[in-house]
Design a protein around this motif. Structure first.
Motif, PDB file in Angstrom:
ATOM      1  N   ARG A  63     -67.026 -46.573   8.525  1.00 41.60           N
ATOM      2  CA  ARG A  63     -66.832 -46.069   7.169  1.00 41.60           C
ATOM      3  C   ARG A  63     -66.395 -44.589   7.216  1.00 41.60           C
ATOM      4  O   ARG A  63     -65.509 -44.155   6.497  1.00 41.60           O
ATOM      5  CB  ARG A  63     -68.158 -46.246   6.419  1.00 41.60           C
ATOM      6  CG  ARG A  63     -68.082 -45.979   5.033  1.00 41.60           C
ATOM      7  CD  ARG A  63     -68.467 -46.863   3.933  1.00 41.60           C
ATOM      8  NE  ARG A  63     -68.602 -48.250   3.999  1.00 41.60           N
ATOM      9  CZ  ARG A  63     -69.663 -48.890   3.543  1.00 41.60           C
ATOM     10  NH1 ARG A  63     -70.653 -48.235   3.054  1.00 41.60           N
ATOM     11  NH2 ARG A  63     -69.688 -50.196   3.568  1.00 41.60           N
ATOM     12  N   VAL A  64     -67.053 -43.825   8.099  1.00 44.76           N
ATOM     13  CA  VAL A  64     -66.701 -42.399   8.221  1.00 44.76           C
ATOM     14  C   VAL A  64     -65.247 -42.271   8.670  1.00 44.76           C
ATOM     15  O   VAL A  64     -64.484 -41.455   8.159  1.00 44.76           O
ATOM     16  CB  VAL A  64     -67.637 -41.702   9.243  1.00 44.76           C
ATOM     17  CG1 VAL A  64     -67.286 -40.227   9.348  1.00 44.76           C
ATOM     18  CG2 VAL A  64     -69.082 -41.866   8.811  1.00 44.76           C
ATOM     19  N   ARG A  65     -64.862 -43.153   9.650  1.00 42.30           N
ATOM     20  CA  ARG A  65     -63.473 -43.100  10.137  1.00 42.30           C
ATOM     21  C   ARG A  65     -62.488 -43.389   9.015  1.00 42.30           C
ATOM     22  O   ARG A  65     -61.476 -42.724   8.866  1.00 42.30           O
ATOM     23  CB  ARG A  65     -63.279 -44.127  11.256  1.00 42.30           C
ATOM     24  CG  ARG A  65     -63.714 -43.596  12.571  1.00 42.30           C
ATOM     25  CD  ARG A  65     -63.225 -44.471  13.699  1.00 42.30           C
ATOM     26  NE  ARG A  65     -64.160 -44.328  14.779  1.00 42.30           N
ATOM     27  CZ  ARG A  65     -65.093 -45.193  15.122  1.00 42.30           C
ATOM     28  NH1 ARG A  65     -65.178 -46.329  14.482  1.00 42.30           N
ATOM     29  NH2 ARG A  65     -65.938 -44.955  16.086  1.00 42.30           N
ATOM     30  N   GLN A  66     -62.843 -44.388   8.225  1.00 43.29           N
ATOM     31  CA  GLN A  66     -61.947 -44.737   7.107  1.00 43.29           C
ATOM     32  C   GLN A  66     -61.828 -43.559   6.133  1.00 43.29           C
ATOM     33  O   GLN A  66     -60.746 -43.247   5.642  1.00 43.29           O
ATOM     34  CB  GLN A  66     -62.482 -45.956   6.364  1.00 43.29           C
ATOM     35  CG  GLN A  66     -62.238 -47.240   7.120  1.00 43.29           C
ATOM     36  CD  GLN A  66     -62.998 -48.410   6.520  1.00 43.29           C
ATOM     37  OE1 GLN A  66     -63.900 -48.231   5.710  1.00 43.29           O
ATOM     38  NE2 GLN A  66     -62.647 -49.614   6.941  1.00 43.29           N
ATOM     39  N   THR A  67     -62.975 -42.900   5.897  1.00 41.15           N
ATOM     40  CA  THR A  67     -62.944 -41.755   4.977  1.00 41.15           C
ATOM     41  C   THR A  67     -62.026 -40.664   5.525  1.00 41.15           C
ATOM     42  O   THR A  67     -61.228 -40.076   4.800  1.00 41.15           O
ATOM     43  CB  THR A  67     -64.374 -41.193   4.783  1.00 41.15           C
ATOM     44  OG1 THR A  67     -65.238 -42.293   4.558  1.00 41.15           O
ATOM     45  CG2 THR A  67     -64.441 -40.232   3.624  1.00 41.15           C
TER      46      THR A  67
ATOM     47  N   VAL B 133     -58.870 -39.159   3.697  1.00 38.86           N
ATOM     48  CA  VAL B 133     -58.752 -37.725   3.399  1.00 38.86           C
ATOM     49  C   VAL B 133     -57.448 -37.184   3.996  1.00 38.86           C
ATOM     50  O   VAL B 133     -56.719 -36.414   3.358  1.00 38.86           O
ATOM     51  CB  VAL B 133     -59.974 -36.959   3.945  1.00 38.86           C
ATOM     52  CG1 VAL B 133     -59.751 -35.457   3.894  1.00 38.86           C
ATOM     53  CG2 VAL B 133     -61.212 -37.308   3.135  1.00 38.86           C
ATOM     54  N   SER B 134     -57.123 -37.631   5.240  1.00 35.94           N
ATOM     55  CA  SER B 134     -55.880 -37.162   5.872  1.00 35.94           C
ATOM     56  C   SER B 134     -54.688 -37.562   5.032  1.00 35.94           C
ATOM     57  O   SER B 134     -53.777 -36.768   4.799  1.00 35.94           O
ATOM     58  CB  SER B 134     -55.703 -37.752   7.258  1.00 35.94           C
ATOM     59  OG  SER B 134     -56.842 -37.556   8.004  1.00 35.94           O
ATOM     60  N   LEU B 135     -54.701 -38.804   4.582  1.00 35.36           N
ATOM     61  CA  LEU B 135     -53.579 -39.317   3.798  1.00 35.36           C
ATOM     62  C   LEU B 135     -53.448 -38.534   2.486  1.00 35.36           C
ATOM     63  O   LEU B 135     -52.356 -38.092   2.112  1.00 35.36           O
ATOM     64  CB  LEU B 135     -53.803 -40.802   3.505  1.00 35.36           C
ATOM     65  CG  LEU B 135     -52.557 -41.550   3.075  1.00 35.36           C
ATOM     66  CD1 LEU B 135     -51.625 -41.716   4.251  1.00 35.36           C
ATOM     67  CD2 LEU B 135     -52.935 -42.912   2.484  1.00 35.36           C
ATOM     68  N   GLY B 136     -54.623 -38.345   1.836  1.00 33.95           N
ATOM     69  CA  GLY B 136     -54.618 -37.587   0.575  1.00 33.95           C
ATOM     70  C   GLY B 136     -54.121 -36.178   0.814  1.00 33.95           C
ATOM     71  O   GLY B 136     -53.285 -35.652   0.066  1.00 33.95           O
TER      72      GLY B 136
END
Ligand code: ADP
Length: 470
Positions: free
Chosen positions: A169-173, A177-180
């Motif tokens: 989940r942290v990795r997905q976040t 965040v990187s994408l955003g």
């Protein structure tokens, strides 16, 4: 990456593209291995030690599989990992995982067991072929009552998948965040680029129009400081070009006018002479005198133009020597007095005899003064008055030429010293290149002085030359 926009967008995206993912990966790795795994191992070890101590009170556990299984069943609900009990030969006695039932009674092929049997606790992180995933394995020896020998082993076995799952989940976040961040930085870069592009394009367009001669318009000085100063530099250039362009126009217009009139007069005189006027001696003399006057006028015109040329080439040099103004001025004024009186003007000259001597070029000074006087005489209608005064004040000598002519409108007063400029009033007078005051001004400035004008339209004008005594 040829445009400013692409470069700005890239420079804004790079941090999000590199920094956020790298920081995220490093942080997750550090937290996983250094914090979570370390905590898990010590927590498991603590639990295993407690279970081992508890098991020491139940010696029956190590000799009978059923007692062992009952012990495991009692402990299991309080333990988060898989609990196994092994006897002193490394055989599985009981397990909290029902899937281990077939292994009960058999020896487990775990190399750590030998070390544990010799009395040392073991903790390892390993890949379990049985579970098909990574596990943390803790082995704690259980001592006999007399503490002389190891009677069995407590083994706690925790699947790491649950830890990895939590971190997924942290990795997905981090990825989100990187994408955003990426999108946001692209947007910021894009907006900034637009803000820079627009004024730059405006200036480029203005320069192109200027180069093609289509426009001499000023541009608004807006935007960031650097762009503003670029626009300002452009406007300064345009203003200078406008002045040059105006000067060129005025020069051409005045030249056409000033050359046309004497040439016409010369042409008429020559025609008259060719037509037989030379046979009358009186008429011939008059015509030749008129022609000489026109040639003289052309020579003066050429002198004025060559002065402007010298001034532009920086070749204006003064031959200074002491000039006793009290004596020199009345002599210099004499021819002008004659021509003023000839025109029917009242002439008043008030020159103190004790005026000091000055280091100056008398010819150039006479030229500057002559230009002021010739204007005063030319522009003042007959019956008017031309006056010359002089004196000393504030460490300087002043010489003032006043007249009762038409005066100069305030908006023209600042422009009359620019080359080829002629006032609206003056255009009614046939002669003039608009150079007289420019030359007078240049000569006075070359002497280290200044030339001032005061004038009230309808009442007259006053030109004052100030020359420093030092
Ligand atoms: P020019 O006399 O050849 O036109 P100048 O440089 O001597 O050029 O003078 C510039 C302008 O200043 C004149 O065209 C005229 O409008 C104004 N001017 C100069 N002297 C006088 C004066 N004494 N009275 C009124 N206007 C003057």
């Amino acid at each position: 990456m040829h445009t400013l926009r692409q470069r700005l967008i890239l420079s804004h995206m790079l941090p999000s593209l590199l920094l956020i993912p790298i920081m995220g990966i490093v942080l997750i790795y550090v937290i996983e291995t250094r914090v979570v795994l370390a905590n898990l191992s010590s927590e498991l070890t603590g639990q295993a030690v407690l279970i081992a101590e508890l098991a020491e009170d139940y010696p029956g556990v190590w000799s009978d599989a059923e007692t062992a299984q009952a012990f495991v069943a009692r402990i299991d609900p309080r333990v988060s990992a898989r609990l196994m009990l092994l006897d002193r030969d490394g055989r599985l006695l009981a397990s909290s995982d029902p899937a281990d039932a077939p292994l009960v009674g058999s020896r487990l092929a775990v190399p750590e067991i030998a070390h544990v049997l010799s009395g040392r606790a073991q903790v390892r992180t390993t890949y379990s072929r049985h579970l098909h995933e990574e596990v943390v394995d803790v082995f704690i020896p259980v001592w006999a009552f007399d503490e002389r020998q190891v009677v069995g082993i407590v083994r706690l076995n925790h699947r790491l998948a649950t830890v990895h799952e939590r971190f997924l989940r942290v990795r997905q976040t981090v990825a989100l965040v990187s994408l955003g961040g990426l999108l946001l930085s692209a947007l910021v870069g894009w907006t900034l680029a637009l803000h820079l592009e627009r004024p730059l394009e405006r200036i480029t367009r203005a320069i192109q129009l200027l180069a093609s001669g289509q426009s001499l318009d000023l541009i608004p000085e807006q935007g960031p400081r650097e762009i503003r100063s670029l626009a300002h530099a452009f406007n300064v250039l345009v203003t200078r070009l406008r002045t040059l362009e105006e000067t060129r126009h005025r020069l051409l217009a005045n030249l056409v006018h000033e050359l046309g009139r004497p040439l016409g007069a010369l042409h008429s005189a020559i025609q008259a002479l060719l037509g037989g006027a030379d046979e009358d001696p009186r008429l011939r003399r008059e015509l030749l005198a008129g022609m000489e006057g026109e040639v003289e006028h052309l020579r003066r015109l050429l002198d004025d133009l060559s002065h402007v040329h010298d001034q532009l080439a920086g070749a204006l040099e003064l031959a200074r020597r002491p000039v006793p103004l009290g004596k020199w001025l009345p002599q210099a004024l004499a021819p002008w007095r004659a021509s003023a009186q000839e025109k029917g003007l009242q002439w008043v000259a008030t020159i103190p005899a004790d005026l000091p001597a000055l280091q100056a070029d008398p010819d150039r000074l006479a030229q500057a003064l002559g230009n002021l006087l010739s204007n005063a005489i030319m522009y003042t209608p007959s019956g008017g008055r031309v006056a010359v005064d002089a004196g000393v004040a504030d460490g300087a000598v002043w010489i003032r030429v006043s007249d009762t002519g038409p005066g100069i409108p305030p908006d023209e007063q600042a422009r009359i010293f620019t080359p080829f400029y002629r006032g609206r009033q003056a255009r009614r007078f046939p002669q003039g290149m608009g150079l007289g005051l420019t030359i007078a001004h240049d000569l006075v400035v070359a002497h280290g002085g200044r030339l001032e004008v005061e004038s009230t339209p309808g009442q007259g004008s006053r030109f004052t030359i100030w020359l420093p005594l030092e």
